[in-house]
Design a protein around this motif. Structure first.
Motif, short mmCIF file in Angstrom:
data_model
loop_
_atom_site.label_atom_id
_atom_site.label_comp_id
_atom_site.label_asym_id
_atom_site.label_seq_id
_atom_site.Cartn_x
_atom_site.Cartn_y
_atom_site.Cartn_z
N TRP A 106 0.86 -1.19 0.00
CA TRP A 106 0.00 0.00 0.00
C TRP A 106 0.89 1.23 0.00
N GLU A 107 0.32 2.35 -0.44
CA GLU A 107 1.05 3.61 -0.44
C GLU A 107 0.61 4.46 0.74
N SER A 108 1.59 5.02 1.44
CA SER A 108 1.35 6.01 2.48
C SER A 108 1.70 7.38 1.93
N SER A 109 0.83 8.34 2.16
CA SER A 109 1.09 9.71 1.72
C SER A 109 0.53 10.69 2.75
N ARG A 110 0.82 11.96 2.54
CA ARG A 110 0.36 13.03 3.43
C ARG A 110 0.66 12.73 4.90
N ARG A 147 3.51 -6.52 2.93
CA ARG A 147 4.95 -6.74 3.03
C ARG A 147 5.70 -5.42 3.11
N GLU A 148 5.16 -4.42 2.40
CA GLU A 148 5.86 -3.13 2.31
C GLU A 148 4.85 -2.00 2.22
N ILE A 149 5.33 -0.83 2.58
CA ILE A 149 4.60 0.41 2.33
C ILE A 149 5.49 1.26 1.43
N VAL A 150 4.94 1.74 0.33
CA VAL A 150 5.70 2.62 -0.57
C VAL A 150 5.28 4.05 -0.27
N THR A 151 6.22 4.98 -0.39
CA THR A 151 5.89 6.36 -0.07
C THR A 151 6.75 7.32 -0.86
N VAL A 152 6.20 8.50 -1.10
CA VAL A 152 6.94 9.64 -1.63
C VAL A 152 7.14 10.60 -0.47
N THR A 153 8.38 10.97 -0.22
CA THR A 153 8.64 11.86 0.91
C THR A 153 9.77 12.81 0.52
N ASP A 154 10.31 13.52 1.51
CA ASP A 154 11.45 14.39 1.25
C ASP A 154 12.65 13.88 2.04
N VAL A 155 13.82 14.40 1.70
CA VAL A 155 15.04 13.87 2.33
C VAL A 155 15.06 14.16 3.82
N ARG A 156 14.35 15.18 4.28
CA ARG A 156 14.28 15.49 5.71
C ARG A 156 13.60 14.34 6.46
N LEU A 157 12.42 13.92 5.95
CA LEU A 157 11.72 12.82 6.61
C LEU A 157 12.47 11.51 6.41
#
Length: 216
Positions: A106-110, A147-157
């Protein structure tokens, strides 16, 4: 379904949107404070609430509350078999690789956290609330047999994830998107990952009162 544990983490599934409309509105106002006001992201805001078209896709929301009952953290979860931010909004972060879509991912965002500087801290000077929100995501994943969570984030997080011993496995190098150094990758969903987060955050047990029933 709503599950509130000692850490005051709450899961809101689509069938409960109406019942928890006020909670969701408070979450959207918090997202506005974090993403527009603090991080200066280019996001859609109306009536001081931040939302985008992925909020129309019936995601599961994870909400965190402080001791006063105020929404102070959140994450949004969507299955990768449907539209995702990574594939449909930030495909440059795939670096030419196909998007891995699976019932087990699943994707985690926000992901957002809005806690005061004097909030209780755990190992490494990180807010306990950060560990709680990360652990809540893993508990959700385990209950859904991910099995996994995919995410778009920034280098800070990404740095915060590494410090919390829940490192992001990058798909590729960061890409400058607006004023953000964005990066995408996978987060491990496992009992071992959950134990590391609980240990680092000094968490005594589940942060979700009861796991989500796996869906077929």
């Amino acid at each position: 379904n709503r599950h509130v544990g000692t850490a005051m983490l709450q899961l809101i599934t689509p069938d409960c949107y109406t019942e928890f409309a006020d909670d969701l509105a408070e979450m959207h106002r918090m997202r506005c404070r974090v993403f527009r006001d603090r991080l200066n992201w280019d996001v859609l805001v109306a009536d001081e609430m931040e939302r985008d078209h992925f909020d129309d896709l019936h995601p599961v929301y994870l909400l965190q509350r402080d001791r006063d009952g105020r929404v102070c953290g959140c994450a949004r979860l969507l299955p990768t078999l449907g539209p995702t931010m990574l594939r449909d909004t930030f495909p440059a972060l795939l670096h030419g690789e196909p998007m891995r879509a699976s019932p087990a991912i699943w994707e985690s965002s926000r992901f957002a956290l809005d806690v005061p500087k004097n909030a209780p801290q755990a190992a490494g000077g990180m807010a306990i609330g950060t560990y709680e929100l990360f652990a809540g995501l893993v508990e959700f994943g385990l209950a859904k047999r991910l099995r996994e969570i995919v995410t778009v984030t920034d280098v800070r997080l990404e740095r915060i994830l590494r410090r919390a011993s829940w490192p992001l496995r990058r798909i590729g190098p960061p890409v400058q998107i607006g004023n953000t150094q964005a990066v995408a990758g996978f987060l491990e969903v496992s009992r071992a990952a959950l134990q590391r987060l609980r240990s680092g955050g000094g968490l005594k047990g589940p942060v979700l009162w009861s796991p989500v029933a796996p869906q077929s």
